[in-house]
Design a protein around this motif. Structure first.
Motif, PDB file in Angstrom:
ATOM      1  N   GLY A  10       0.825  -1.205   0.000  1.00  0.00           N
ATOM      2  CA  GLY A  10       0.000   0.000   0.000  1.00  0.00           C
ATOM      3  C   GLY A  10       0.849   1.240   0.000  1.00  0.00           C
ATOM      4  N   TYR A  11       0.233   2.355   0.361  1.00  0.00           N
ATOM      5  CA  TYR A  11       0.917   3.637   0.326  1.00  0.00           C
ATOM      6  C   TYR A  11       0.955   4.206   1.733  1.00  0.00           C
ATOM      7  CZ  TYR A  11      -0.426   2.779  -4.452  1.00  0.00           C
ATOM      8  OH  TYR A  11      -0.613   2.195  -5.674  1.00  0.00           O
ATOM      9  N   VAL A  16      -3.424  -1.420   0.702  1.00  0.00           N
ATOM     10  CA  VAL A  16      -4.409  -1.597  -0.360  1.00  0.00           C
ATOM     11  C   VAL A  16      -4.609  -3.093  -0.619  1.00  0.00           C
ATOM     12  CG1 VAL A  16      -4.933  -1.127  -2.771  1.00  0.00           C
ATOM     13  CG2 VAL A  16      -3.806   0.611  -1.390  1.00  0.00           C
ATOM     14  N   GLY A  39      -7.306  -2.458  -6.208  1.00  0.00           N
ATOM     15  CA  GLY A  39      -5.903  -2.791  -5.972  1.00  0.00           C
ATOM     16  C   GLY A  39      -5.181  -3.312  -7.203  1.00  0.00           C
ATOM     17  N   SER A  41      -3.791  -1.591  -9.829  1.00  0.00           N
ATOM     18  CA  SER A  41      -2.538  -0.871 -10.106  1.00  0.00           C
ATOM     19  C   SER A  41      -1.496  -1.144  -9.040  1.00  0.00           C
ATOM     20  CB  SER A  41      -2.798   0.629 -10.176  1.00  0.00           C
ATOM     21  OG  SER A  41      -3.582   0.926 -11.297  1.00  0.00           O
ATOM     22  N   THR A  42      -1.954  -1.244  -7.788  1.00  0.00           N
ATOM     23  CA  THR A  42      -1.011  -1.511  -6.703  1.00  0.00           C
ATOM     24  C   THR A  42      -0.331  -2.861  -6.918  1.00  0.00           C
ATOM     25  OG1 THR A  42      -2.542  -0.314  -5.290  1.00  0.00           O
ATOM     26  CG2 THR A  42      -0.789  -1.535  -4.194  1.00  0.00           C
ATOM     27  N   LYS A  45       2.215  -2.426  -9.728  1.00  0.00           N
ATOM     28  CA  LYS A  45       3.389  -1.663  -9.289  1.00  0.00           C
ATOM     29  C   LYS A  45       4.266  -2.513  -8.374  1.00  0.00           C
ATOM     30  CE  LYS A  45       1.293   2.910  -9.309  1.00  0.00           C
ATOM     31  NZ  LYS A  45       0.732   3.862  -8.342  1.00  0.00           N
ATOM     32  N   LEU A  51       6.869  -0.372  -5.991  1.00  0.00           N
ATOM     33  CA  LEU A  51       6.251  -0.261  -4.675  1.00  0.00           C
ATOM     34  C   LEU A  51       6.760  -1.444  -3.878  1.00  0.00           C
ATOM     35  CD1 LEU A  51       3.856   1.560  -3.618  1.00  0.00           C
ATOM     36  CD2 LEU A  51       2.438  -0.443  -3.965  1.00  0.00           C
TER      37      LEU A  51
END
Lengths: 240, 351
Positions: A10-11, A16, A39, A41-42, A45, A51
Motif C-alpha cells: 500500500g501507500y 491496499v 488494488g 494498479s497496486t 506496481k 512499490l
C-alpha cells in the motif's frame, strides 16, 4: 512463472492489498479484473518493483523479486506498461522506444546499441504504424498510437513477462480490440501476459485465465470462459 | 546499413514533409550534441568580440554579468526545463557561492581560485542536503523546501555580521589571480567568465545527450514510466539539482571576486523567482533558452533604469505579455515561426 503469495502492499500507513495471492503460468494470457480502487494498479506496481510490499512474497521464475529495485526487475525480464500510457511527450517516438531498453542502452557500446537496434526492428514489425511516426514527438500521437508506443516501449527490454495496467483506458472500442489482438499475437509467440482491466468483457473475451480482485484480495480465479459465465461476475462487472 | 531504395521525388520537392531514414538518423542524440557544441563554439567566438565592441568598462562588465547570469539560468533550466522540478533557491546558492568564496578570501586569506572551487562544491553539497529529503517525495515538494532554504540563507547572510558583514555587505573581496595574473579589471576578468560559461554550455550539451540526461528527461515525462524502465527517478533528480546548485555556486563566487563586494539583497528570494521567470522566458527545457533568459536578465533592468520606481512594474508587465504570446519562450520563437511558415506554404499550395 509468476507467484504472488499473501501479498500486502500500500501507500504509507494505508494498505491496499490484504493478502493477495495469484499465479501466472509460463506462456499464459491472464487478466486481473476489478473495480476502481480494488488494488489492480497496486498489484502491478508491486510486481514491477515500483512499490515495496509490506508482507508476502513475489516469485518470478522461482526466485524472489519482492525486494529488488525496479531496474533489476526489468533486467530479469518483467516489463510494465503503466496506467494511462505515460509516453514521454517531448521525446520522439524513436527516443521513447530507446528509453524502453534503458537498462541495455550504453551510448558508447556498439554491442548494446546493436541489440537495441535489433529489438527496435522487432517492435516496429509488431507496430508498423510506429515506423511512420519515428521522428515525431510522442505527444503528437493519437491515444491509440500512444498506447501502441507504450507497449512497444515496454517490449524494448525484451521481457518474458509483460504487465499492462488498464490498457483500454480512454481508448475507442475498436482500438481496444486492436490492442488485445496484438497482445494475443505476442502471447502466441511465447510472451507471458498479465493485463489488469476494468473493462471485464474485453479482457475475459481475450484472456485464457482470469482473476477477480475486490478490496485487495482475489475473490475468484478461473478460466476466462467460466468467469465470463459466472453469475456474480456477469452482475458485478459485465452489467448483464 | 541496408541500401535504401531511391525516392522518386527528391526530398526537397516534397517540402521536407517526408523524413528520410538519413534524416531520422541525424536526430540521434550524440549528433545533436555535436551540432550544439559547434554552435556554442561559434557563438563564443562572436562573444569574444565583445571587448572590442564595448566602448567602456560599464558595457564590458554587462558582458561579464551576462555570462554569470547564464551560469545561473542554464543550471536552473536543467532542473526545471529538463528535470521538471521547480527550485526556488537558485539565488540562495548564488549567494552561498559568493559568501563562501568571499569570506574564505577576506577572513581566512584562502586564495580566490581555491575559494571558487570550495564554493562550487559547497553549493552542490547543500543541494544534496535539501534534495535528499525533498526529492524522495513526488510533486512540488522541492519548490517548498527550496523556498524555505532560500529564506534561511537570506537571514544568515544578513545576520552573521561578524562573517558576512551583515546588511552592509562584504567588502574588499580580492580578485582572482590566474598564474600570477590578477583579474582585477573587467577586460581581464571577461575571459574567465567567457571561458567558464562556454564550458558549462558544452557540459550541458554532453550531459543532455548522455544516458543520464535522457533518464532525466524521461523522469520529467513520467516518474512511473521511467521507474518501470529501470531508471531511478530520485537519483536522476538529485544529480540534476546538485549540478544546478553547483552552477549557481560557481556563478556566485565569480560574481563576488569580480564585484569585490557582496550584499544580501542580491541573493534574496525575489531574485530566485526572477530566475525562474527567466528560464520560462528564454524557453522552458530548451537548450538555447538560457542564452535569451540571461540577455533579458542582464540588459532589461539596465534599460529600464530611467523608469526608476516603475522599473519593476514595466518589467513585470513585459514578462506577462511575452509569456502569454510566447508560451515556448524566446528560444521557441524560431520553431513557432517555422511552423507558421509551413502552414502558410501548405495553404498556398492547396489553393
Amino acid at each position: 512463472m509468476l507467484e504472488l503469495a499473501s501479498l500486502q502492499a500500500g501507500y504509507g500507513a494505508s494498505n491496499v492489498l490484504h493478502g493477495l495471492s495469484l499465479s501466472v503460468n509460463q506462456g499464459a494470457f491472464c487478466t486481473l479484473i476489478g473495480a476502481n480502487g480494488a488494488g489492480k494498479s497496486t498489484t502491478m506496481k508491486a510486481i514491477a518493483g515500483l512499490l515495496r510490499p509490506v508482507q508476502g512474497s513475489i516469485e518470478f521464475e522461482g526466485q524472489r523479486i519482492d525486494h529488488l529495485p525496479a531496474a533489476q526487475i526489468v533486467t530479469r525480464g518483467i516489463a510494465l506498461v503503466p496506467e494511462g500510457r505515460r509516453v514521454f511527450g517531448p521525446m520522439t517516438v524513436r527516443e521513447n522506444l530507446q528509453m524502453g531498453a534503458f537498462t541495455k542502452l550504453y551510448p558508447r557500446s556498439t554491442a548494446g546499441n546493436r541489440q537495441v537496434e535489433t529489438r527496435l526492428e522487432f517492435v516496429l514489425e509488431t507496430f508498423p504504424r510506429l515506423r511512420e511516426r519515428l521522428p515525431q514527438q510522442a505527444a503528437t500521437l493519437s491515444g491509440g498510437e500512444q498506447q501502441m508506443l507504450a507497449i512497444g516501449r515496454a517490449l524494448m527490454s525484451a521481457p518474458r513477462l509483460l504487465l499492462l495496467d488498464e490498457p483500454s483506458m480512454g481508448l475507442a472500442p475498436l482500438i481496444v480490440l486492436q490492442v488485445f489482438a496484438v497482445l494475443r499475437q505476442l502471447q502466441r509467440s511465447g510472451l507471458t501476459v498479465l493485463v489488469s482491466e476494468q473493462n471485464a468483457s474485453v479482457a475475459l473475451a481475450h484472456a485464457d485465465h482470469g482473476y477477480v480482485i475486490e478490496s485487495g484480495r482475489i475473490v475468484l480465479a478461473d478460466s476466462a470462459a467460466r468467469l465470463h459465465d459466472n453469475d456474480k461476475v456477469r452482475e458485478a462487472y459485465l452489467g448483464i | 546499413m541496408k541500401p535504401q531504395p531511391l525516392p522518386a521525388v527528391p526530398d526537397s520537392k516534397l517540402g521536407g514533409t517526408a523524413p528520410s531514414a538519413a534524416r531520422a538518423a541525424r536526430f540521434s542524440p550524440s549528433a545533436q550534441s555535436r551540432q550544439r557544441i559547434r554552435f556554442v563554439g561559434l557563438a563564443w567566438l562572436l562573444f569574444a568580440a565583445w571587448p572590442l565592441v564595448a566602448g567602456n568598462d560599464y558595457i564590458l562588465s554587462l558582458g561579464i554579468f551576462f555570462f554569470i547570469n547564464l551560469l545561473l539560468i542554464g543550471g536552473l533550466n536543467l532542473v526545471m526545463g529538463f528535470g521538471g522540478q521547480i527550485s526556488l533557491c537558485q539565488a540562495g546558492f548564488y549567494g552561498l557561492g559568493a559568501y563562501v568564496s568571499g569570506v574564505l578570501a577576506v577572513k581566512y586569506g584562502v586564495p580566490p581560485l581555491l575559494g571558487v572551487l570550495v564554493a562550487t562544491a559547497g553549493a552542490a553539497l547543500s543541494a544534496l542536503c535539501i534534495g535528499l529529503p525533498a526529492l524522495r517525495l513526488r510533486g512540488d515538494y522541492l519548490a517548498m523546501a527550496t523556498l524555505g532554504f532560500n529564506a534561511i540563507l537570506s537571514v544568515l547572510f544578513s545576520e552573521l555580521v561578524s562573517l558576512t558583514g551583515g546588511p552592509n555587505g562584504l567588502a574588499n573581496i580580492p580578485p582572482v589571480s590566474l598564474a600570477g595574473f590578477k583579474l582585477d579589471i573587467a577586460s581581464r576578468f571577461f575571459w574567465l567568465a567567457w571561458g567558464v560559461s562556454g564550458l558549462m554550455m558544452v557540459m550541458l550539451s554532453l550531459l543532455l545527450s548522455s544516458r543520464a540526461g535522457r533518464a532525466l528527461r524521461a523522469v520529467a515525462g513520467s516518474e512511473i514510466a521511467s521507474g518501470s524502465m529501470g531508471i531511478d527517478p530520485f537519483r536522476s533528480k538529485l544529480a540534476a539539482f546538485m549540478f544546478s546548485a553547483a552552477c549557481a555556486g560557481l556563478a556566485g563566487a565569480l560574481y563576488a571576486h569580480f564585484n569585490q563586494y557582496a550584499s544580501p539583497e542580491t541573493f534574496s528570494f525575489a531574485t530566485s523567482v526572477l530566475l525562474v521567470v527567466m528560464v520560462a522566458l528564454g524557453g522552458w527545457g530548451r537548450y538555447w533558452g538560457p542564452l535569451f533568459g540571461a540577455v533579458v536578465f542582464t540588459a532589461v533592468p539596465e534599460l529600464l533604469r530611467k523608469f526608476q520606481d516603475a522599473e519593476l512594474l514595466v518589467f513585470g508587465a513585459g514578462m506577462i505579455v511575452v509569456l502569454l504570446y510566447l508560451p515556448t519562450g524566446i528560444a521557441g520563437f524560431g520553431t513557432y515561426l517555422q511552423a507558421g511558415l509551413a502552414r502558410l506554404r501548405a495553404s498556398r499550395r492547396a489553393s
